[in-house]
Design an enzyme around this catalytic site. Structure first.
Site, PDB file in Angstrom:
ATOM      1  CG  HIS A 230      -2.188  -0.760   1.024  1.00 40.35           C
ATOM      2  ND1 HIS A 230      -2.215  -2.020   0.501  1.00 40.35           N
ATOM      3  CD2 HIS A 230      -3.489  -0.441   1.283  1.00 40.35           C
ATOM      4  CE1 HIS A 230      -3.461  -2.460   0.437  1.00 40.35           C
ATOM      5  NE2 HIS A 230      -4.263  -1.506   0.903  1.00 40.35           N
TER       6      HIS A 230
ATOM      7  CG  HIS B 257       1.772  -2.847   6.178  1.00 39.70           C
ATOM      8  ND1 HIS B 257       2.362  -4.023   5.783  1.00 39.70           N
ATOM      9  CD2 HIS B 257       0.794  -2.566   5.269  1.00 39.70           C
ATOM     10  CE1 HIS B 257       1.781  -4.442   4.671  1.00 39.70           C
ATOM     11  NE2 HIS B 257       0.820  -3.582   4.345  1.00 39.70           N
TER      12      HIS B 257
END
Length: 331
Positions: free
Chosen positions: A208, A293
């Site tokens: 991302h 993350h």
């Protein structure tokens, strides 16, 4: 007897010498071609700042800190009642319809600008040198995105890095109980997920962050010169190395003078659309920084994206052979 000594040469006014010297001393130093310009550095600094702010916010926010985080999916609980925010769920519409199809949106914004801005040519479908070089830059950036996330002479770079750092594909618990063979040798995350396994154990570069940073930098480079001329009626000097080794302003290779000829100082609907995509990219980057993350995965995603940007947009400034192929935006 008084004698008068006459000057042998023409007289020089002291004020003229002082004025010339002052102008030479006040001229700003040229930006090294191997480095981004000051404005580019300011824009690039926004990315680590967004990631740092999001990481700090996720630690300080009671809702985010108390929510369960799954290291396998790199996200918080996908249960709507337990997720700390709508944007913390991978099923949110912005993630599904925008980020998951991010390169398609970036490509659309780029070509919409390229075909509608008057700097590209007099006709909307004319194949001009500027449009051709811009298309080659898109091909180069897209190739970097493809190698990192889709295919790199086999598994993409993200999946290769995951396996090199000890990652494997593990079957779901029920399949292990039934005696199914392990999937440790599955070489891609997509193949692992398709087989019902979980990609686990290694370092996962944040796809991302990589996509959002790469796409934002790409659009910023391609439309930035137009926006800067529209805002301040000037274009910040980018320096290049000429074939003879001389360092000059990029304007020496421009087809027209800044603000003149094709395009002038106009912004246009194409640039406005691209700016909208950039704004949404930055918002989703912040959401990724807060809810998805680890900090190191986000850092490596950022670094991987910036490598591609440097190769496509900075290296040609000091490599005439590369610049002859892909050119520079706005030149």
């Amino acid at each position: 007897m008084v004698t008068t000594r006459r000057s042998a040469g023409p007289s020089i006014e002291p004020t003229a010498v002082t004025s010339t010297t002052r102008q030479a001393n006040s001229a700003p130093p040229r930006n090294p071609p191997i480095l981004p310009t000051p404005t580019e550095r300011l824009v690039l600094a926004a990315f680590p700042l967004i990631l740092i702010f999001g990481t700090v916010f996720s630690v300080l926010s009671p809702e985010t800190r108390s929510a369960h985080y799954d290291p396998v999916t790199q996200s918080h609980s996908q249960d709507p009642s337990a997720a700390p925010s709508y944007f913390a769920r991978k099923s949110n519409l912005f993630n599904v319809l925008f980020v998951k199809r991010g390169w398609a949106w970036i490509t659309f914004a780029f070509y919409f600008f390229l075909l509608t801005h008057p700097s590209g040519g007099a006709g909307s479908l004319d194949v001009t040198p500027r449009r051709l070089r811009a298309t080659l830059r898109w091909v180069a950036v897209t190739a970097w995105w493809f190698l990192v996330t889709q295919w790199c002479f086999g598994p993409p770079m993200i999946d290769r890095g995951f396996r090199w750092t000890g990652g494997k594909c593990h079957l779901a618990e029920q399949e292990v109980v039934e005696g199914s063979a392990g999937l440790g040798d599955a070489v891609t995350a997509a193949a692992c997920k398709a087989a019902g396994g979980k990609w686990n154990g290694g370092h996962d570069i944040s796809g991302h962050v990589f996509l959002l940073v790469l796409g934002t930098c790409f659009l910023a480079q391609e439309i930035g010169w137009s926006v800067s001329r529209w805002c301040s009626r000037m274009n910040e000097e980018r320096c290049i190395v000429l074939p003879d080794g001389a360092v000059k302003s990029a304007h020496v290779e421009a087809e027209t003078a800044a603000g003149q000829g094709e395009g002038g100082y106009s912004l246009g609907i194409g640039a406005k659309t691209a700016l909208g995509v950039v704004g949404l990219n930055l918002w989703m980057l912040l959401m990724t920084a807060i809810y998805f993350h680890t900090w190191f995965e986000k850092l490596t995603g950022l670094a991987t994206a910036l490598v591609g940007v440097y190769l496509v947009y900075i290296v040609p400034r000091f490599t005439p052979a590369a610049r002859a192929i892909v050119g520079l935006p706005g030149v």
